[in-house]
Design an enzyme around this catalytic site. Structure first.
Site: not given
Ligand code: ZN
Ligand code: ZN
Length: 363
Positions: A38, A40, A43, A60, A160
């Site tokens: 993902c 994220s 990030h 995640h 997610c």
């Molecule tokens: Zn995510």
């Protein structure tokens, strides 16, 4: 077990042997079978959410099979198939009782004991899960039971990106049938906002991105009109497409720079609702003229698609079975755990809707 560990911002992940604690009370150990990669995680890897998160196992967005359960776990047993939810909830606080478990103020993960150790140090886990690994040890409430015939890669994506995107449209914004929508960003989350708008019955769905290959992908998920933001002001292009009115609902699903956050407000019509889905880097100020909202406009942020995981995951899988939710089409690339750094390279280059790590053979 093997796991992909991030030690510092912008350094490649290291595949390491990691010790996992045995399940304590109300915990379950899950043999991971697949994990999405993902934005994220990227990030975190870029250090955009701070250095305090390192060292950690990233990932995640996972699905797998329950391996063993701790004391007091009655809802799950070894062999059950589950999707992991990255927000846990206490069930008792005001937000839980009002039906917003992802806004729980007493998340048990934060209070849990150290569960993972590698290279002599305690490791964190992205969003409390750490799915770039052979196993995940999670609170019982984070493991959502699913039917055993759902493929793991598709199931993982619900954990997610799909929940975040589809949920932003159907749970947070509550898009109405016949509505006109604009979605900024056609990555893994944006494509799911688009299909969420389509599921909710929107008439017009305008996809906005800088990359033509992503705009092309968005058509498969329900986009009716495409706006390339690199070829002229996207707000003006949206106004042109909507007879100067703007859209009923706009979504920011990028979370990198301030401009799309602002544009997602300016492109709405009177009483328009803007939903911010992208998780921006720390310190991303968005400057807006106070009068820009005066025509009774709303800005709301969506956390995890306002998910109620134990309700929404099975419901979304039902839509997948009925052919209304596209999951197969989201999976553009598949990688082994050892090639996780390559998976981030293709994500960086904007080549994929989603990459999935196959974890079945990871011990
Ligand atoms: Zn995510
Ligand atoms: Zn709570």
């Amino acid at each position: 077990m093997k796991a992909a560990v991030a030690y510092a911002a912008n350094a490649p992940l290291k595949i390491e042997d990691v010790d996992v604690a045995t399940p304590g009370p109300r915990e379950v150990l899950v043999k991971l079978m697949a994990s999405g990669v993902c934005h994220s995680d990227w990030h975190i890897l870029k250090g955009e959410w701070g250095d305090a998160l390192f060292p950690a196992i990233l990932g995640h967005e996972g699905a797998g099979v329950v391996q063993s359960v701790g004391d007091g776990v009655t809802r799950l047993k070894a062999g059950d198939h589950v999707i992991l939810a990255w927000r846990t909830s206490c069930g008792i606080c005001e937000m839980c009782q009002r039906g917003f478990p992802v806004l729980c103020t007493a998340s048990p993960v934060a209070a849990s004991r150290p569960r993972l150790a590698g290279s002599g140090s305690t490791l964190g886990a992205a969003a409390g899960l750490g799915t770039f690994a052979g196993y995940a040890l999670v609170p019982e409430i984070a493991a959502v039971l699913i039917d055993a015939d759902i493929p793991f890669a598709q199931a993982a994506l619900l954990g997610c990106g799909v929940m975040t995107g589809v949920g932003a449209a159907i749970n947070t914004a509550q898009v109405r049938p016949g509505a006109t929508c604009a979605v900024f960003g056609c990555g893994g989350v944006g494509l799911n906002v688009i299909q969420g708008c389509a599921i909710a019955g929107a008439d017009m769905i305008i996809a906005v991105d800088m990359l033509d290959n992503k705009l092309d992908m968005s058509r498969n998920f329900g986009a009716t009109h495409l706006v390339n933001a690199s070829r002229g002001d996207p707000v003006q292009q949206i106004l042109d497409l909507t007879h100067g009115l703007g859209v009923h609902y706009a979504f920011e699903a990028i979370g990198l720079v301030p401009e799309p956050f602002l544009q997602s407000v300016l492109c709405t019509r009177r009483r328009g609702v803007t939903t911010w889905v992208g998780h921006a880097p720390l310190n991303t100020p968005v400057t807006i003229d106070a009068r820009a909202l005066m025509q009774e406009k709303t800005i709301i942020a969506s956390m995890y698609g306002s998910a109620r995981p134990h309700i929404d995951f099975p419901r979304l899988l039902g839509l997948y079975r009925d052919g209304k939710l596209k999951l197969d089409e989201l999976i553009t690339r598949r990688f082994e755990l050892a090639d996780v750094n390559e998976a981030f390279e293709v994500l960086k280059r904007g080549e994929v809707a989603r990459s999935v790590l196959d974890l079945e053979t990871v011990g």
